[in-house]
Design a protein around this motif. Structure first.
Motif, short mmCIF file in Angstrom:
data_model
loop_
_atom_site.label_atom_id
_atom_site.label_comp_id
_atom_site.label_asym_id
_atom_site.label_seq_id
_atom_site.Cartn_x
_atom_site.Cartn_y
_atom_site.Cartn_z
N HIS A 1 2.81 12.38 -13.94
CA HIS A 1 2.29 12.59 -12.59
C HIS A 1 1.62 11.30 -12.13
O HIS A 1 1.52 10.34 -12.88
N ILE A 2 1.20 11.26 -10.87
CA ILE A 2 0.59 10.04 -10.32
C ILE A 2 -0.78 9.82 -10.96
O ILE A 2 -1.68 10.63 -10.82
N VAL A 3 -0.89 8.70 -11.66
CA VAL A 3 -2.14 8.32 -12.33
C VAL A 3 -2.55 6.94 -11.84
O VAL A 3 -1.73 6.03 -11.82
N GLN A 4 -3.80 6.79 -11.44
CA GLN A 4 -4.27 5.52 -10.91
C GLN A 4 -4.93 4.62 -11.96
O GLN A 4 -5.09 3.43 -11.76
N GLY A 5 -5.35 5.22 -13.07
CA GLY A 5 -6.07 4.43 -14.05
C GLY A 5 -7.55 4.32 -13.73
O GLY A 5 -8.22 3.38 -14.17
N HIS A 6 -8.05 5.29 -12.95
CA HIS A 6 -9.47 5.33 -12.58
C HIS A 6 -10.12 6.50 -13.31
O HIS A 6 -9.70 7.65 -13.13
N VAL A 7 -11.13 6.24 -14.10
CA VAL A 7 -11.82 7.30 -14.83
C VAL A 7 -12.84 7.95 -13.91
O VAL A 7 -13.77 7.29 -13.44
N ASP A 8 -12.66 9.24 -13.65
CA ASP A 8 -13.57 9.97 -12.76
C ASP A 8 -14.79 10.50 -13.49
O ASP A 8 -15.88 10.59 -12.94
N THR A 9 -14.59 10.89 -14.74
CA THR A 9 -15.68 11.44 -15.52
C THR A 9 -15.31 11.40 -16.99
O THR A 9 -14.15 11.09 -17.34
N VAL A 10 -16.26 11.69 -17.84
CA VAL A 10 -16.03 11.74 -19.29
C VAL A 10 -16.30 13.15 -19.77
O VAL A 10 -17.33 13.75 -19.41
N GLY A 11 -15.37 13.71 -20.53
CA GLY A 11 -15.55 15.05 -21.08
C GLY A 11 -15.74 14.98 -22.59
O GLY A 11 -15.56 13.92 -23.21
N THR A 12 -16.10 16.13 -23.17
CA THR A 12 -16.29 16.22 -24.61
C THR A 12 -15.44 17.36 -25.15
O THR A 12 -15.51 18.49 -24.63
N LEU A 13 -14.66 17.07 -26.16
CA LEU A 13 -13.83 18.09 -26.78
C LEU A 13 -14.73 19.13 -27.44
O LEU A 13 -15.53 18.81 -28.32
N ARG A 14 -14.60 20.36 -26.98
CA ARG A 14 -15.47 21.44 -27.46
C ARG A 14 -14.85 22.20 -28.63
O ARG A 14 -15.52 22.53 -29.60
N ARG A 15 -13.57 22.51 -28.51
CA ARG A 15 -12.92 23.35 -29.52
C ARG A 15 -11.43 23.06 -29.58
O ARG A 15 -10.81 22.74 -28.58
N ILE A 16 -10.85 23.19 -30.79
CA ILE A 16 -9.40 23.04 -30.98
C ILE A 16 -8.89 24.29 -31.68
O ILE A 16 -9.45 24.71 -32.70
N GLU A 17 -7.84 24.88 -31.11
CA GLU A 17 -7.23 26.06 -31.72
C GLU A 17 -5.75 25.76 -31.94
O GLU A 17 -5.00 25.58 -30.98
N ARG A 18 -5.34 25.72 -33.18
CA ARG A 18 -3.96 25.38 -33.51
C ARG A 18 -3.12 26.64 -33.58
O ARG A 18 -3.44 27.58 -34.30
N GLY A 19 -2.02 26.64 -32.82
CA GLY A 19 -1.10 27.76 -32.83
C GLY A 19 0.18 27.40 -33.54
O GLY A 19 0.29 26.36 -34.19
N GLU A 20 1.18 28.28 -33.43
CA GLU A 20 2.44 28.07 -34.14
C GLU A 20 3.24 26.92 -33.55
O GLU A 20 3.83 26.12 -34.28
N ASN A 21 3.28 26.82 -32.22
CA ASN A 21 4.07 25.75 -31.60
C ASN A 21 3.31 25.03 -30.49
O ASN A 21 3.91 24.39 -29.63
#
Length: 206
Positions: free
Chosen positions: A87-107
């Motif tokens: 998709h259209i990406v400008q390379g401008h960082v709008d904000t910083v997030g923090t990975l809260r949780r990872i849930e691994r599924g089958e696929n």
């Protein structure tokens, strides 16, 4: 302009005097734009085994320092006539997030990312977002978080396989959502018609 499709994982091997030295097999030219973990930077020098880019004070103010160290996602700017994906990406960082949780599924793997609640209006379910430069689809949003469902191919071919809860990520929200919000806010604040110069400037941005 970028598309959010990572072309290579490079390595930042030096950072001094505002210049990053990146080891990479990419062959850019001086003046080219390269997205480094989603940050648009300009190539200032080409080396035998990579290149240098300059990171300005504003970039370093917004982007977490660890996002400009070690292994990084790389994408050269899109050239006219190339096939458009992602998709259209400008390379401008709008904000910083923090990975809260990872849930691994089958696929697929679910990644839950915490973000400032003010950014949620620009994170549209089933819409696009760039995370560390990677084009992804938002599946769900909450008051101050959103969920991504990422297929194994993307996980294995990006740094997402190394991310853990607590990892900070660069976020570029949806371009169109930001523009629409900007237009509506200024209309309400000023209660006046936009000039043709303003309209032309917005249209040229697309």
């Amino acid at each position: 302009m970028f598309t959010g499709l990572i072309r290579e994982i490079g390595t930042v091997v030096d950072d001094r005097n505002h210049f990053l030295t990146i080891r990479s097999s990419l062959k850019p030219e001086v003046g080219d734009s390269i997205a480094v973990n989603g940050v648009c930077l300009t190539v200032t020098e080409v080396l035998n085994d990579g290149f240098r880019v300059e990171a300005a004070d504003e970039t370093r103010r917004i982007v977490p320092p660890e996002k400009l160290r070690g292994r990084v996602h790389l994408e050269p700017a899109m050239r006219m006539g190339e096939r458009f994906e992602g998709h259209i990406v400008q390379g401008h960082v709008d904000t910083v997030g923090t990975l809260r949780r990872i849930e691994r599924g089958e696929n697929a793997t679910e990644y839950y990312i915490a973000v400032d609640s003010e950014q949620i209006p620009y994170l549209v379910p089933k819409g696009s977002v760039a995370i560390d430069g990677v084009s992804l689809t938002i599946n769900e949003t909450g008051e101050n978080w959103f969920r991504l469902t990422i297929i194994p191919h993307t996980v294995e071919n990006t740094l997402f396989k190394e991310y853990r809860p607590g990892t900070r990520v660069n976020i570029e929200t949806d371009l169109f959502a930001r523009y629409v919000d900007h237009i509506l806010r200024h209309r309400e604040a000023g209660k006046k018609r936009m000039s043709w110069d303003e309209i032309d400037a917005i249209s040229m941005s697309f």
